[in-house]
Design a protein around this motif. Structure first.
Motif, short mmCIF file in Angstrom:
data_model
loop_
_atom_site.label_atom_id
_atom_site.label_comp_id
_atom_site.label_asym_id
_atom_site.label_seq_id
_atom_site.Cartn_x
_atom_site.Cartn_y
_atom_site.Cartn_z
N ILE A 6 0.86 -1.18 0.00
CA ILE A 6 0.00 0.00 0.00
C ILE A 6 0.90 1.24 0.00
N GLU A 54 11.75 2.28 3.30
CA GLU A 54 10.41 2.62 3.79
C GLU A 54 10.04 1.50 4.76
N GLU A 56 7.66 -0.52 7.19
CA GLU A 56 6.20 -0.68 7.20
C GLU A 56 5.77 -1.86 8.06
N ASP A 85 10.17 -1.70 2.47
CA ASP A 85 9.80 -1.56 1.05
C ASP A 85 10.94 -0.78 0.40
N LYS A 106 10.45 -0.72 -7.49
CA LYS A 106 9.98 -1.17 -6.18
C LYS A 106 9.86 -2.69 -6.02
#
Ligand code: MG
Length: 203
Positions: A6, A54, A56, A85, A106
């Protein structure tokens, strides 16, 4: 298994990358080859000059489901961990400018680091989970699921309209603010509810 991610699920993070606050969840996928587990190192990819982290919260599905209603979503997952991520931000920026998909930025090999899973207590309030990312022992990101734009149960209801969710599938639920660039030799450590569950070295 699949990895559903997300994007822009924390307002402060959306702002730091100059993105609008979404009115519906932003979704992308990573393949199984993106998984990086058991504290393995990530080799800095040759195709980027701006590898970013990132951190998460990651949820692991424990039941198969399609069109899962939000009010029943809690019955479909039973474990959580932290993930990174990993993002080639320079490539993502180019793809965004051209309106092209993000996968090469990604979803590359090793781009989904996942730590050790903790069972989720049935009584746990999933919108009061805190986590922290330290790099070289310095705090870089602090997250609290109470700041999510879309709750975990809302994300499951939304994504399961499009994708059947299977046992073992992982959901990366978005990153809080504080993302940044990585260098070779950086050591990442993720703490979930105060417990270190994730460790990853950049080589
Ligand atoms: Mg992310």
């Amino acid at each position: 298994m699949k990895i559903i991610c997300i994007g822009r699920n924390y307002a402060e993070h959306a702002k730091e990358l100059n993105n609008n606050i979404p009115t519906e969840p932003v979704i992308f996928l990573k393949p199984k080859t993106a998984l990086l587990v058991d504290g393995k190192s990530l080799y800095y990819p040759e195709f980027t000059n701006d590898l970013q982290y990132e951190c998460e919260l990651v949820i692991r599905m424990s039941k198969n489901g399609k069109y899962i209603q939000e009010k029943f979503a809690r019955k479909y997952y039973n474990a959580m961990s932290l993930g990174i991520d990993f993002t080639a931000r320079d490539i993502q920026q180019k793809q965004k400018e051209k309106g092209l998909p993000w996968e090469i930025a990604k979803s590359f090999d090793g781009s989904a680091a996942v730590g050790a899973f903790m069972p989720i207590d049935e009584e746990a309030d999933m919108q009061k989970i805190n986590f922290e990312l330290k790099i070289n022992n310095e705090t870089k990101q602090i997250g609290d699921t109470s700041d999510m734009l879309f709750s975990i149960d809302q994300l499951i209801a939304y994504t399961s309209q499009f994708f059947t969710l299977n046992i073992g599938d992982l959901i990366f639920t978005g990153t809080p603010s504080g993302v940044g660039s990585l260098s070779v030799t950086d050591q990442l450590d993720g703490y979930l509810e105060g417990k270190r569950v994730l460790s990853c070295l950049i080589k």
